[in-house]
Design an enzyme around this catalytic site. Structure first.
Site, PDB file in Angstrom:
ATOM      1  N   ASN A  42       0.832  -1.200   0.000  1.00 21.69           N
ATOM      2  CA  ASN A  42       0.000   0.000   0.000  1.00 21.69           C
ATOM      3  C   ASN A  42       0.863   1.243   0.000  1.00 21.69           C
ATOM      4  OD1 ASN A  42      -2.918  -0.240  -0.282  1.00 21.69           O
ATOM      5  ND2 ASN A  42      -2.775  -1.696   1.389  1.00 21.69           N
TER       6      ASN A  42
ATOM      7  N   ASP B  22      -3.248   1.556   5.491  1.00 24.13           N
ATOM      8  CA  ASP B  22      -3.541   1.423   4.057  1.00 24.13           C
ATOM      9  C   ASP B  22      -2.715   2.480   3.335  1.00 24.13           C
ATOM     10  OD1 ASP B  22      -4.824   0.951   1.537  1.00 24.13           O
ATOM     11  OD2 ASP B  22      -6.624   0.306   2.565  1.00 24.13           O
TER      12      ASP B  22
END
Length: 195
Positions: free
Chosen positions: A53, A103
């Site tokens: 990510n 994330d």
């Protein structure tokens, strides 16, 4: 396998990570972070990645930040801006919340990271020494990635993965949010090609 996140470093090289597509196969540590240089040469930078990510580089150009979400860590590496090589991996920021993972993230002009906590319903601001200094609570859990436009932070979210367990998160799952945070984001670098 499919690509997930990709970013360009300050020298114009493109970095992108691969992972197992969860619609086909449960993600396992088979992914790879690649670097594509301006001469079209391709380099394997990190192996055994599960879900690649957020990526970014420190203001002084000496540190590379990289998120592998299931580890619950944003890692930092020593970065050689001239060669593009990375080494000396350390945990930069660890997410302790049970249902949350880091994330995507972006960076501001002061060198702070703004990290989406997927499953945690927030974006956190983290200093260059890895300290949590602030957070933005969101009205849905599955926060996926922030990005700057001036001083405004645009925040994406995904559909709620457990609607029966978290019904309050369902209505706004998948929405785009905007928050003025009072500090500008770092400009996004562009890929530089020599061909």
């Amino acid at each position: 396998m499919r690509f997930n996140d990709g970013y360009v470093d300050p020298q114009g090289r493109y970095w992108a990570g691969t992972m197992n597509d969860p619609k086909v196969h449960e993600p396992t540590a088979e992914g790879i972070l690649f670097r594509l240089d301006s001469d079209k040469s391709l380099h394997r930078m990190i192996e055994n990645v599960t879900i690649p990510n957020g990526m970014g580089w420190s203001l002084d150009g000496k540190t590379f930040y990289f998120t592998d979400s299931p580890t619950k860590n944003v890692f930092k590496y020593r970065f050689d801006s001239r060669s593009g090589k990375i080494d000396h991996r350390e945990v930069f920021f660890h997410v302790d919340e049970e249902d949350a993972v880091p994330d995507g993230f972006c960076m501001d002009i002061e060198g702070y990271l703004w990290i989406a906590l997927c499953g945690g319903g927030k974006v956190v601001r983290v200093s260059s020494n890895g300290k949590l200094v602030g957070e933005i609570a969101m009205p849905t859990r599955m926060i996926s990635c922030p990005g700057f436009a001036g001083t405004e932070l645009f925040i994406t979210s995904a559909e709620e993965e457990e609607p029966d367990k978290f019904p309050q998160s369902v209505e706004l799952g998948g929405s785009l949010f905007r928050v003025d945070v009072g500090v500008e984001g770092l400009p996004v670098d562009k890929y530089r090609r020599e061909w």
